[in-house]
Design an enzyme around this catalytic site. Structure first.
Site, mmCIF file in Angstrom:
data_model
loop_
_atom_site.group_PDB
_atom_site.id
_atom_site.type_symbol
_atom_site.label_atom_id
_atom_site.label_comp_id
_atom_site.label_asym_id
_atom_site.label_seq_id
_atom_site.Cartn_x
_atom_site.Cartn_y
_atom_site.Cartn_z
ATOM 1 N N HIS A 56 0.732 -1.307 0.046
ATOM 2 C CA HIS A 56 0.256 0.023 -0.179
ATOM 3 C C HIS A 56 0.845 1.450 -0.061
ATOM 4 O O HIS A 56 0.480 2.473 -0.213
ATOM 5 C CB HIS A 56 -0.808 0.003 1.279
ATOM 6 C CG HIS A 56 -2.037 -0.618 1.161
ATOM 7 N ND1 HIS A 56 -2.773 -1.342 2.164
ATOM 8 C CD2 HIS A 56 -2.826 -1.418 -0.021
ATOM 9 C CE1 HIS A 56 -3.829 -1.992 1.831
ATOM 10 N NE2 HIS A 56 -3.857 -2.148 0.559
ATOM 11 N N LYS A 90 2.635 4.497 -0.488
ATOM 12 C CA LYS A 90 2.813 5.425 -1.575
ATOM 13 C C LYS A 90 3.723 6.486 -1.402
ATOM 14 O O LYS A 90 3.830 7.328 -0.490
ATOM 15 C CB LYS A 90 1.513 6.226 -1.860
ATOM 16 C CG LYS A 90 0.350 5.090 -2.035
ATOM 17 C CD LYS A 90 -1.077 5.473 -1.830
ATOM 18 C CE LYS A 90 -2.055 4.451 -2.301
ATOM 19 N NZ LYS A 90 -1.930 2.971 -1.629
ATOM 20 N N HIS A 126 -9.606 9.399 0.353
ATOM 21 C CA HIS A 126 -8.800 8.377 0.349
ATOM 22 C C HIS A 126 -7.537 8.595 0.846
ATOM 23 O O HIS A 126 -6.857 7.541 1.219
ATOM 24 C CB HIS A 126 -8.217 8.166 -1.197
ATOM 25 C CG HIS A 126 -7.674 6.773 -1.524
ATOM 26 N ND1 HIS A 126 -6.438 6.843 -1.738
ATOM 27 C CD2 HIS A 126 -8.039 5.542 -1.792
ATOM 28 C CE1 HIS A 126 -6.199 5.443 -1.890
ATOM 29 N NE2 HIS A 126 -6.910 4.696 -1.933
ATOM 30 N N LYS A 142 -5.948 8.795 4.816
ATOM 31 C CA LYS A 142 -5.742 8.174 5.987
ATOM 32 C C LYS A 142 -5.227 9.082 7.190
ATOM 33 O O LYS A 142 -3.998 9.329 7.065
ATOM 34 C CB LYS A 142 -5.256 6.791 6.071
ATOM 35 C CG LYS A 142 -5.950 5.913 5.171
ATOM 36 C CD LYS A 142 -5.399 5.699 3.695
ATOM 37 C CE LYS A 142 -6.090 4.572 2.965
ATOM 38 N NZ LYS A 142 -6.122 5.174 1.509
HETATM 39 C C1 JTA Z 1 -10.036 -0.307 -4.219
HETATM 40 C C2 JTA Z 1 -8.070 0.257 -3.193
HETATM 41 C C3 JTA Z 1 -5.015 1.697 -1.795
HETATM 42 C C4 JTA Z 1 -6.034 0.655 -2.194
HETATM 43 C C5 JTA Z 1 -6.140 -0.681 -1.759
HETATM 44 C C6 JTA Z 1 -7.811 -1.144 -2.806
HETATM 45 C C7 JTA Z 1 -9.026 -1.881 -3.174
HETATM 46 C C8 JTA Z 1 -10.097 -1.456 -3.739
HETATM 47 C C9 JTA Z 1 -9.258 0.674 -4.085
HETATM 48 C C10 JTA Z 1 -7.191 1.134 -2.739
HETATM 49 N N1 JTA Z 1 -7.060 -1.590 -2.079
HETATM 50 N N2 JTA Z 1 -8.949 -3.460 -2.685
HETATM 51 O O1 JTA Z 1 -3.944 1.299 -1.309
HETATM 52 O O2 JTA Z 1 -4.924 2.670 -2.170
HETATM 53 O O3 JTA Z 1 -10.228 -4.063 -2.814
HETATM 54 O O4 JTA Z 1 -7.883 -3.788 -2.361
HETATM 55 O O5 JTA Z 1 -7.273 2.448 -3.305
#
Ligand code: JTA
Length: 604
Positions: free
Chosen positions: A257, A259, A487, A489
């Protein structure tokens, strides 16, 4: 709260769903496959799948007026919505959602605190935007480059930014950044870069770099495996300058995850830690956080190993984080970091890397790392012992049958760990969790498709109805982003009146054990599944001996010292869910009320 039975056929079959997790912390942690089978805390939905589904919805949106669906819509238990009878201009045109956005963007959105968003659903007039203009081309160069420069070098002691949002008043974007701003030559003359991320559209990413930097070496650090890895590599085939580093993910259900951008310039090095995927939609109409490092100058040749360290130990912590990948390619970046002066860094690095940690390693990552940092550096002020904690996130893992399993025990203990006295240990601290409601999403700039980035599943939600009593709506008048779904956190400790904060964290870590880690083996081991990265702002590192930041409201008089006011990106105090409010759950249908584009949500 979830209404029982409200989701009918959308309730999962047992074959679909992994067994109840309940054993995670108790059972010996030997295997990964078995662990994984007992944990549903991480959505298993590759980014590529989510993007395909989003694309499909874009090309064939389900109009609210579609009789096939209104006939099937559940007659009872229907959500009452503020939109009913509000006379919104719902066109029945077959216009593409993307095109509708174009129209809407021409109008300035007035942000007001009412239930219904004030932006038009659809403008009834045509306009002249070019046919093939895509969301990704919406970048608007800053009108005055000096603004960008000021943004970077003065007036923002925290170096904390939000992404630009299309369709809100420009005043709210004046201190915000698009990815093209970050990669612009104003920030440095790029030599080479590394992009750490989860979801990556390679062709789009390349286009975000200025033309003159597009052929510079680009390393993509990702966690994709098998078919999705092959897809990612295939995307990059046209670009000879792109190379890859696959982060090892040895524990099942782990994800990469993190970034982060590492930007090597002729002038030095910059680190960017943020929350956006490298796809157009993540930089368009969402609330996302960015921390920009200062420009780190190169150290003189032959400087000793410990040179260029900051008071926050950022250099050594960043190197430790990168070492955890155990990758020869990243070793080259470690060497580059070693050669730079990171001493001006004011934040603490807080990461998660997959593994099972014991002894002193237990405090290297995840919530135990936060606990350690807070114990060491946050002042222990008796009056702060009862201060609430606020967590804000875009996805939620499985927390167990009740709060005692993880949230209100080990996790909360870490968040309140600023040298607490024995007496205060049992005193319960309020926990406020901020996560969008269905109506937040429905009324957002993106409409229901915003929910495609809020992957809280019905399977997980129905097992933890207790959790939803902690939930608070998304509201962000303060940053003009009430309709830009989060989005980002963030986690913080705030005063009971929400005017002050003891610390603030922006991170990739959602509310999940996979991200933050869960204790095992009677508390002797911390098990983490995923890679996460964030930065922690502590008042002491900003020369505030008073021990806390002030919360920056909508207004700030010019005489106030900006260095004492932290720009919390959403409204405090958080507002609790009303009795009719539901948390957004991404894999159930919403057909009772149209979103801001006149569409419904029917997941396949
Ligand atoms: C949709 C996601 C992230 C991240 C991780 C996601 C999932 C669905 C958006 C997302 N997972 N998923 O790290 O930014 O189902 O894993 O934005």
């Amino acid at each position: 709260m979830l209404q029982e039975g409200a989701h009918g056929k959308w309730t999962v079959s047992s074959s679909d769903e992994s067994p109840e997790e309940n054993s995670d912390s108790e059972k010996p942690s030997t295997s990964s496959v078995l662990d994984a089978a007992h944990d549903t805390s991480v959505p298993q939905y590759p980014c590529s799948e989510a993007r395909k589904a989003a694309q499909k919805r874009k090309t064939s949106p389900l109009k609210f007026s579609d009789k096939r669906f209104s006939a099937e819509a559940p007659p009872a238990g229907k959500q009452r919505t503020s939109q009913e009878g509000s006379g919104w201009c719902l066109s029945s045109s077959d216009e593409e959602p993307e095109d509708q956005e174009k129209h809407a963007h021409k109008e300035t959105v007035k942000e007001e605190k009412t239930d219904a968003p004030k932006h038009p659903l659809k403008l009834c007039k045509d306009d002249e935007l070019s046919e093939n203009q895509k969301a990704e081309e919406y970048y608007e160069a800053p009108s005055e480059t000096q603004d960008t420069w000021d943004l970077l070098n003065g007036g923002n002691p925290f170096r904390f930014f939000l992404t630009k949002v299309r369709g809100i008043h420009q005043s709210y974007n004046s201190g915000a950044l698009h990815i093209k701003d970050i990669l612009s030559p104003l920030f440095g003359t790029l030599v080479s870069s590394a992009q750490f991320n989860y979801c990556i559209d390679v062709a789009w990413l390349v286009r975000q770099y200025p033309q003159e930097f597009r052929k510079k070496p680009l390393l993509i650090v990702h966690g994709e495996k098998r078919e999705s890895k092959a897809e990612l590599l295939a995307q990059a085939r046209p670009y000879e300058n792109i190379s890859f580093c696959q982060a090892k993910l040895d524990i099942a259900f782990g994800t990469h995850h993190t970034k982060m951008m590492l930007l090597l310039y002729e002038e030095g090095l910059r680190v960017v830690i943020h929350t956006s995927n490298l796809i157009a939609d993540d930089w368009h109409q969402k609330t996302q956080g960015i921390w920009l490092s200062p420009l780190y100058p190169r150290l003189p040749q032959g400087t000793s190993g410990s040179a260029g360290e900051s008071e926050t130990n950022f250099k050594s912590d960043l190197i430790s984080y990168l070492m955890a990948y155990n990758s020869p390619t990243l070793k080259e970046w470690i060497d580059l970091i070693q050669e730079h002066d990171l001493s001006e860094t004011r934040v603490y690095l807080l990461g998660s890397t997959p593994g099972r940690y014991q002894g002193s390693d237990k405090e290297k990552w995840g919530h135990l790392r936060l606990r350690k940092l807070l114990k060491e550096h946050a002042l222990s002020i008796p009056a702060q012992e009862s201060w609430p904690v606020v967590g804000q996130f875009s996805s939620i893992g499985s927390m167990g049958a009740d709060g005692s399993k993880w949230l209100c025990s080990e996790f909360q203990e870490s968040l309140v760990a600023a040298g607490r006295s024995v007496m205060s240990l049992k005193c319960d601290v309020p926990v406020h969790l901020v996560y969008p409601t269905v109506n937040n999403v429905r009324q957002s700039l993106e409409g229901y498709p915003a929910g495609g980035s809020l992957p809280y599943s019905i399977q997980t939600a129905q097992k933890q109805l207790w959790l939803h009593s902690y939930f608070h709506k998304w509201s962000a008048e303060v940053s003009g982003r009430s309709h830009a779904m989060p989005h980002i956190k963030t986690y913080m400790r705030s005063s009971p009146d929400f005017q002050k904060i003891a610390w603030f964290l922006v991170t990739s870590a959602n509310l999940s054990k996979a991200a933050w880690g869960a204790l095992e083996k009677n508390g002797t081991q911390l098990m983490i599944r995923s890679y996460e990265l964030g930065v922690l702002f502590l008042p002491s590192a900003f020369g505030l001996d008073k021990g806390c930041f002030h919360v920056k409201g909508k207004m700030l008089s010019e005489s106030d010292n900006p260095a004492t006011y932290f720009p919390v990106p959403f409204d405090l105090p958080p507002e609790q869910y009303g009795s009719k409010d539901q948390p957004w759950i991404w894999n159930i249908p919403y057909t009772d009320a149209p979103d801001t584009h006149g569409n419904m949500w029917v997941p396949s």
